[in-house]
Design an enzyme around this catalytic site. Structure first.
Site, mmCIF file in Angstrom:
data_model
loop_
_atom_site.group_PDB
_atom_site.id
_atom_site.type_symbol
_atom_site.label_atom_id
_atom_site.label_comp_id
_atom_site.label_asym_id
_atom_site.label_seq_id
_atom_site.Cartn_x
_atom_site.Cartn_y
_atom_site.Cartn_z
ATOM 1 N N GLU A 94 0.841 -1.216 0.000
ATOM 2 C CA GLU A 94 0.000 0.000 0.000
ATOM 3 C C GLU A 94 0.874 1.264 0.000
ATOM 4 O O GLU A 94 0.535 2.265 -0.620
ATOM 5 C CB GLU A 94 -0.959 -0.010 1.192
ATOM 6 C CG GLU A 94 -2.088 -1.013 1.000
ATOM 7 C CD GLU A 94 -3.046 -1.076 2.167
ATOM 8 O OE1 GLU A 94 -2.566 -1.350 3.284
ATOM 9 O OE2 GLU A 94 -4.252 -0.858 1.984
ATOM 10 N N GLU A 125 -3.793 -9.693 3.934
ATOM 11 C CA GLU A 125 -4.721 -9.307 5.005
ATOM 12 C C GLU A 125 -5.878 -10.277 5.167
ATOM 13 O O GLU A 125 -6.246 -10.665 6.276
ATOM 14 C CB GLU A 125 -5.285 -7.898 4.725
ATOM 15 C CG GLU A 125 -4.335 -6.767 5.058
ATOM 16 C CD GLU A 125 -3.359 -6.447 3.928
ATOM 17 O OE1 GLU A 125 -3.199 -7.276 3.003
ATOM 18 O OE2 GLU A 125 -2.744 -5.368 3.979
HETATM 19 N N1 DAK Z 1 4.736 -8.029 11.299
HETATM 20 C C1 DAK Z 1 5.519 -8.421 12.329
HETATM 21 N N2 DAK Z 1 6.509 -9.322 12.216
HETATM 22 C C2 DAK Z 1 6.699 -9.864 11.015
HETATM 23 C C3 DAK Z 1 5.905 -9.526 9.895
HETATM 24 C C4 DAK Z 1 4.882 -8.549 10.080
HETATM 25 N N3 DAK Z 1 4.118 -8.140 9.086
HETATM 26 N N4 DAK Z 1 6.331 -10.251 8.843
HETATM 27 C C5 DAK Z 1 7.366 -11.001 9.283
HETATM 28 N N5 DAK Z 1 7.583 -10.774 10.580
HETATM 29 C C6 DAK Z 1 8.613 -11.376 11.423
HETATM 30 C C7 DAK Z 1 8.318 -12.853 11.661
HETATM 31 O O1 DAK Z 1 7.371 -13.008 12.705
HETATM 32 C C8 DAK Z 1 9.700 -13.359 12.037
HETATM 33 O O2 DAK Z 1 9.965 -13.007 13.377
HETATM 34 P P1 DAK Z 1 10.688 -14.074 14.389
HETATM 35 O O3 DAK Z 1 9.856 -15.287 14.366
HETATM 36 O O4 DAK Z 1 12.051 -14.281 13.777
HETATM 37 O O5 DAK Z 1 10.713 -13.342 15.703
HETATM 38 C C9 DAK Z 1 10.628 -12.516 11.165
HETATM 39 O O6 DAK Z 1 9.850 -11.389 10.739
HETATM 40 C C10 DAK Z 1 11.116 -13.253 9.931
HETATM 41 O O7 DAK Z 1 9.999 -13.819 9.260
HETATM 42 P P2 DAK Z 1 9.840 -15.392 8.973
HETATM 43 O O8 DAK Z 1 10.732 -16.197 9.834
HETATM 44 O O9 DAK Z 1 8.384 -15.678 9.009
HETATM 45 O O10 DAK Z 1 10.405 -15.446 7.485
HETATM 46 P P3 DAK Z 1 9.941 -16.440 6.349
HETATM 47 O O11 DAK Z 1 10.830 -16.179 5.206
HETATM 48 O O12 DAK Z 1 9.831 -17.825 6.876
HETATM 49 O O13 DAK Z 1 8.469 -15.952 5.964
HETATM 50 C C11 DAK Z 1 6.764 -14.354 5.378
HETATM 51 C C12 DAK Z 1 8.293 -14.714 5.397
HETATM 52 C C13 DAK Z 1 6.635 -12.941 4.852
HETATM 53 C C14 DAK Z 1 6.052 -15.307 4.419
HETATM 54 C C15 DAK Z 1 6.185 -14.502 6.796
HETATM 55 O O14 DAK Z 1 7.044 -13.799 7.722
HETATM 56 C C16 DAK Z 1 4.808 -13.933 6.922
HETATM 57 O O15 DAK Z 1 3.821 -14.569 6.542
HETATM 58 N N6 DAK Z 1 4.708 -12.713 7.457
HETATM 59 C C17 DAK Z 1 3.480 -12.029 7.617
HETATM 60 C C18 DAK Z 1 3.101 -11.315 6.358
HETATM 61 C C19 DAK Z 1 1.854 -10.564 6.582
HETATM 62 O O16 DAK Z 1 0.779 -11.158 6.806
HETATM 63 N N7 DAK Z 1 1.959 -9.222 6.596
HETATM 64 C C20 DAK Z 1 0.976 -8.334 7.095
HETATM 65 C C21 DAK Z 1 -0.090 -8.128 6.151
HETATM 66 S S1 DAK Z 1 -1.352 -7.192 6.940
HETATM 67 C C22 DAK Z 1 -3.650 -0.393 8.998
HETATM 68 C C23 DAK Z 1 -2.538 -0.117 8.299
HETATM 69 C C24 DAK Z 1 -1.939 -1.105 7.569
HETATM 70 C C25 DAK Z 1 -2.437 -2.377 7.572
HETATM 71 C C26 DAK Z 1 -3.534 -2.663 8.281
HETATM 72 C C27 DAK Z 1 -4.157 -1.667 8.991
HETATM 73 N N8 DAK Z 1 -4.326 0.631 9.764
HETATM 74 C C28 DAK Z 1 -3.599 1.808 9.959
HETATM 75 C C29 DAK Z 1 -5.520 0.426 10.345
HETATM 76 C C30 DAK Z 1 -1.714 -3.364 6.852
HETATM 77 C C31 DAK Z 1 -1.911 -4.658 7.120
HETATM 78 C C32 DAK Z 1 -0.935 -5.605 6.657
HETATM 79 O O17 DAK Z 1 0.071 -5.286 6.115
#
Ligand code: DAK
Length: 672
Positions: free
Chosen positions: A494, A514
């Site tokens: 975004e 999300e």
């Molecule tokens: N937030 C916090 N920590 C995160 C993260 C995130 N978005 N993405 C990765 N990490 C952390 C992981 O927890 C891990 O931490 P430790 O376990 O080492 O402590 C570290 O980064 C390394 O990640 P992985 O070990 O998981 O690495 P992999 O290569 O195995 O996997 C991955 C990479 C990207 C596939 C996986 O980390 C993952 O699924 N991450 C989450 C991706 C995700 O769902 N992102 C968020 C999307 S929701 C808003 C504003 C904005 C938003 C919403 C509301 N308002 C102002 C109301 C936006 C929302 C989003 O972006």
């Protein structure tokens, strides 16, 4: 080799060929772990492990085999990658095996005479151009390399346990080193997933000054408390107390050695506590299992521990041993502090840091005191690196522990940097890039989400507040270019889509995960794509409702990505050129009603087959249509904020976020 010291190590082009043969000397505790890191990062590398004892080599090679087996079993390493890690890996007791190495890394015992002998033996066998580094945690580089014929190719690279997993590495910038060597090493480490921290050549460098003195202070406190009490109080600041860590690392002799060095060099106040010489193991409490400590005693221990931390912090910054942002990050990542000392200082009530430091100075005369007002030690950017390439500012998102995930402070910092410079006629525009090679930004920090749940109005307002940066980008006259060096997820995408152009590494991809978390992308992804890239609407439907991935190449075909780049150097070069190309051009007006094809909720299944929440998919469909029908961009964005508020009140959101944080799969069947 280039010698410009950029804050983002990757901005200096890699001007030396990749190493082909690395020697690691010392098969004790850390050498094999460094070898494992190098081999997993560069599997084609030839690696020779040297030790004077064959059993140590055998044990080290067995350890590496065990690591690869476990990594394969856990799905972290593919079988062929594991085979490549163990290939071209040999141990030897003969220094002749180092012939042909282009980098020799010494990780032997902390003994200066021994290190001199080792480097003399190495220098006699390798080419003049081979890099030599020492993993000493305390001995200044100027002393370690004093007898070398070619000291300019040598420096200290100090790893932290466990070296294969802990990303922190101090890279010592000592006057005898070729500046280009330091630049190249930082680049190498950053490109291989490490966090290089540039550090001056002081005894114990930056992070061990903190850690050793923290442990020594804890030992001095034993006159008034037990190890378990001290560890319990320390638990407020660190994940594991000093005595627990000392037991784990058999660290008592190390503190004696390093604090003796500091005492000899800098004064008696650093002299190690005598008790370190009499005790092997401490009787203490495990992390997370604190014991009761009387209030007065707790306050005294807390003040002394905080005192040594803040005293070392001001000293490190006053002497320019490291930067404030690196110190905070390093303390968290390398040493296990819950907060960096500067963050900690900032969070104390008014006057508290000064009181603690004054008390510490009284109780521990000679220890460093602040030379400036305490506020002056705070960095202006904690989560960003800011560099200048010609007339373009390159802003790097740096939160390596969370794949550069965005949170409020980081967003505010980006906005502050842009505001500070956009009026400057010498600045043509900005590039935003992520730290490292894996991620541009993994989205919003999911750890912060639980506090947004349950209150629609507050969540919508939060989305509005968080959009300040994005709305500012919409109105900017100077161009901002997103340089996608890796994955751009959720809020990270975004952010990128509000930049004025997008350049991407060919290996990058975009995704809106999300919906898999039971929420929706409320700060633009349901709005902007339909106004900016209407021909790609069907692709964005799939991204929003099924979390489909959009690879950079496909995004380029669709016009979402303006340019593809072959590697990091090209990415930055092209992004900077884009800034110049866009300078002075007006942006397209995104107002007006948009017509989009009707959308359906469908089977609420993600692209990978996972069950999604039909409620959330329904809210997304509604919001996309509502936003398209809105006559102005501002009204369309408002639809997104409100939809986020509505999603935040669903059972699906609670389940999705709890499951991510609890590292389990969500059960949207139960929540709807
Ligand atoms: N937030 C916090 N920590 C995160 C993260 C995130 N978005 N993405 C990765 N990490 C952390 C992981 O927890 C891990 O931490 P430790 O376990 O080492 O402590 C570290 O980064 C390394 O990640 P992985 O070990 O998981 O690495 P992999 O290569 O195995 O996997 C991955 C990479 C990207 C596939 C996986 O980390 C993952 O699924 N991450 C989450 C991706 C995700 O769902 N992102 C968020 C999307 S929701 C808003 C504003 C904005 C938003 C919403 C509301 N308002 C102002 C109301 C936006 C929302 C989003 O972006």
């Amino acid at each position: 080799m280039t010698s410009t010291l950029f804050a983002n190590p990757l901005l200096a082009p890699a001007s030396r060929p990749q190493p082909r043969h690395i020697g690691v000397i010392g098969a004790g505790a850390i050498g094999p772990d460094i070898a494992y890191y190098l081999k997993t990062a560069r599997p084609g590398l030839k690696l020779t492990l040297i030790d004077i004892r064959q059993p140590a080599i055998d044990a080290a090679l067995a350890r590496l085999r065990d690591y690869t087996d476990k990594a394969v079993a856990r799905g972290k390493l593919k079988l062929d990658a594991a085979t490549a890690v163990m290939a071209d890996l040999a141990g030897s007791t003969d220094y002749d095996a180092l012939k042909g190495c282009d980098w020799v890394l010494e990780a032997a015992t902390e003994d200066l005479t021994l290190k001199h002998r080792i480097f003399a033996d190495v220098e006699a066998r390798v080419a003049e151009t081979a890099i030599l580094t020492s993993n000493t945690s305390s001995l200044p580089a100027a002393r370690v390399f004093s007898a070398l014929k070619h000291p300019e190719r040598a420096t200290v690279t100090h790893f932290f346990a466990p070296a294969w997993r802990n990303p922190a590495v101090e890279v010592i910038n000592w006057p005898g080193a070729d500046p280009a060597l330091v630049v190249w090493l930082r680049h190498f480490f950053c490109a291989t997933g490490k966090l290089p921290l540039l550090t001056a050549d002081a005894p114990c460098f930056m992070l061990d000054r903190v850690f050793d003195n923290w442990c020594n202070e804890a030992a001095l406190l034993l006159a008034q408390a037990t190890a378990a009490e001290i560890d319990s109080v320390a638990g407020k600041f660190v994940h594991a107390g000093p005595f627990f860590v000392l037991n784990l690392a058999h660290g008592n002799p190390i503190i004696v050695e390093t604090n003796t060095l500091q005492a000899d060099e800098e004064g008696e106040h650093y002299r190690p506590a005598q008790i370190f010489r009499s005790v092997e193991r401490w009787v203490t409490s495990a992390p997370g299992k604190p014991i009761a400590v009387a209030d007065g005693k707790r306050a005294d221990i807390r003040d002394r521990l905080l005192g040594v931390l803040l005293s070392q912090t001001v000293d490190i910054l006053d002497r320019g041993i490291g930067s404030a942002a690196d110190l905070d990050l390093g303390c968290r990542i390398a040493l296990g502090f819950k907060q960096g000392p500067l963050d900690l200082m900032r969070g104390l009530v008014e006057g508290e840091a000064a009181r603690v430091l004054e008390r510490f100075a009284r109780e521990r005369p000679g220890m460093p005191v602040a030379k400036r007002a305490l506020a002056a030690y705070q960095p202006s950017e904690r989560h960003l690196l800011v560099d200048r390439i010609d007339d373009v500012l390159v802003i790097t998102l740096r939160r390596p522990e969370a794949l550069n995930a965005l949170h409020d402070e980081m967003t505010d910092e980006i906005l502050a940097v842009i505001r500070r410079h956009e009026g400057d006629p010498a600045i043509a525009g900005f590039v935003i890039v992520g730290y490292g090679t894996k991620a541009f930004c993994a989205g919003a920090d999911i750890g912060r989400f639980p506090s947004m749940l349950g209150d629609a109005q507050a969540a919508a307002q939060y989305a509005r507040d968080c959009s300040r940066l994005l709305v500012h980008l919409d109105a900017m006259r100077k161009p901002v270019v997103a340089a996608l060096n890796g994955m751009a997820l959720g809020g990270g995408f975004e952010l990128a889509m509000r930049c004025h152009a997008l350049v991407a590494d060919r290996r990058a991809f975009m995704q809106l995960p999300e919906v898999t978390l039971g929420i929706l992308p409320g700060i633009g992804a349901m709005v902007i794509p339909y106004r900016r890239w209407p021909d790609a609407a069907a692709v964005f439907h799939g991204m929003l409702t099924r979390a489909e991935r959009l690879p950079a190449k496909r995004a380029h075909d669709l016009g979402v990505i303006d340019e593809l780049a072959d590697d990091f150097d090209a990415l930055i070069r092209q992004a900077v050129a884009r800034v110049h190309k866009l300078a002075g051009q007006p942006r397209a007006n995104a107002d007006g009603v948009r017509s989009i094809a009707p959308l359906e909720v469908g089977d609420a299944k993600a692209a990978d087959g996972r069950q999604l929440s039909a409620t959330i998919v329904g809210l997304i469909v509604q919001a996309v249509q509502g936003a398209a029908a809105a006559p102005t961009l501002a009204q369309a964005l408002e639809v997104g904020y409100r939809a986020f508020g509505a999603a935040a009140c669903t059972a699906a959101a609670g389940e999705g976020i709890a499951s991510f944080l609890g590292r389990r799969s969500p059960d949207f069947g139960a929540t709807g």
